[in-house]
Design an enzyme around this catalytic site. Structure first.
Site, PDB file in Angstrom:
ATOM      1  N   ASP A 218       9.121 -70.384   3.583  1.00  0.00           N
ATOM      2  CA  ASP A 218       8.961 -68.996   3.134  1.00  0.00           C
ATOM      3  C   ASP A 218       9.559 -68.000   4.131  1.00  0.00           C
ATOM      4  O   ASP A 218       8.856 -67.131   4.643  1.00  0.00           O
ATOM      5  CB  ASP A 218       7.489 -68.659   2.897  1.00  0.00           C
TER       6      ASP A 218
ATOM      7  N   GLU B 104       6.060 -67.152  -8.170  1.00  0.00           N
ATOM      8  CA  GLU B 104       5.547 -66.608  -6.910  1.00  0.00           C
ATOM      9  C   GLU B 104       6.718 -66.232  -6.010  1.00  0.00           C
ATOM     10  O   GLU B 104       7.883 -66.289  -6.399  1.00  0.00           O
ATOM     11  CB  GLU B 104       4.645 -67.635  -6.219  1.00  0.00           C
TER      12      GLU B 104
END
Length: 312
Positions: free
Chosen positions: A39, A204
């Site tokens: 991420d 997401e």
């Protein structure tokens, strides 16, 4: 993100050479050094590049030239005491999906903490005069979630609209992606929540950028965190309004499961996602099938076709 539990306390230096995800001949950066991330959020300050990522206390990598990376001290050496107020079962310093951006002369670092597999979560904020200067200020809670609401307060993304106003996009699984306007001084929510994307099999890790009259939403779909078996992929849609509707190339609303696949990986790189778009550069992680499925940083130049859609 929701279906992950990464322990990045001990990460070995790794080397990554050659082309990144994708088959086009665009500029995929050749990265060396320590590129173990999940991420990633990327920012440039002077000649130095920084990548913030999921891990203990928010992991930070630095590069003095954009290609050779090394690890520098994490942001939080220990969890702030207020975290347990909103995530009572949190027992580690594991922080998820940070997002970093310069706005109004200050660097803002949003991040998320959560109870794994549940929406008992919170987005927090730290800020500093510059990344290099450090001395991060704890700006506390931004937004929280729990079983009484239908969304999950993780995976934050600071978005600046065409008029220079700040917004926060966030969300993972549950009822999908939300966006809310922020106060320019506190950088915390000041308005309503808008729903902008939803998908039954998960969406997401949103990253929204404005370009030539459109807001482009990049998001991760399907499942991460399964190493070489991950089927994560990056999708994109766009809207003339920051609050939607966001539609893909075929005109399908992202509230109805739309999203044009932008990056689904290749024979070496599985499950690209957790992306961050910054100044026509896209950073993301993918799982290296040549190295036991370990997640690594990939960076590419982001180009745009004649119809205004992003491409490598």
């Amino acid at each position: 993100m929701r279906y992950r539990k990464l322990l990045l306390s001990v990460i070995c230096s790794v080397v990554i050479l050659g082309s990144a995800v994708g088959t086009a001949l665009a500029a995929h950066w050749n990265l060396t050094g320590d590129v173990a991330v999940h991420d990633p959020s990327i920012i440039k300050e002077g000649s130095a590049w920084y990548t913030f990522s999921t891990g203990q206390g928010i992991q930070v990598l630095r590069s003095d030239n954009g290609t050779n990376w090394y690890r520098v001290p994490q942001i939080f050496l220990s969890p702030p005491s207020w975290w347990k107020t909103y995530v009572p079962n949190m027992t580690t310093n594991d922080v998820w999906a940070p997002d970093v951006q310069l706005y109004n002369g200050r660097v803002w670092l949003y991040y998320s903490i959560s109870t794994f597999g549940k929406n008992t979560s919170a987005i927090g904020l730290a800020s500093a005069t510059s990344v290099g200067a450090g001395s991060w200020r704890d700006d506390g809670l931004v937004i929280k979630s729990d079983p009484s609401v239908d969304y999950n307060a993780i995976d934050p993304n600071l978005v600046i609209d065409a008029s220079g106003n700040p917004w926060l996009a966030f969300g993972s699984w549950f009822s999908g992606i939300k966006i809310t306007k922020l106060d320019k001084t506190t950088m915390k929510p000041t308005g309503s929540l808008y729903s902008i994307a939803k998908r039954s099999n998960g969406i997401e890790g949103v990253s929204i950028v404005y370009r030539n009259g459109y807001y482009y939403m990049f998001a991760s779909i399907d499942n991460c965190c399964q190493g070489s078996n991950s089927n994560y992929k990056i999708v994109v849609g766009r809207s003339a309004s920051i609050t939607g509707p966001y539609k893909d190339k075929s005109g399908v609303d992202m509230m109805n499961g739309g999203g044009t696949v932008f990056d689904a990986g290749n024979t070496r790189w599985a499950g690209p996602g957790g992306q961050h778009v910054y100044n026509n550069v896209i950073a993301r992680h993918a799982y290296d099938r040549n190295d036991n499925g370990n997640p690594k940083l990939l960076i590419s130049d982001l180009n745009w076709d004649s119809s205004g859609w992003p491409t490598y």
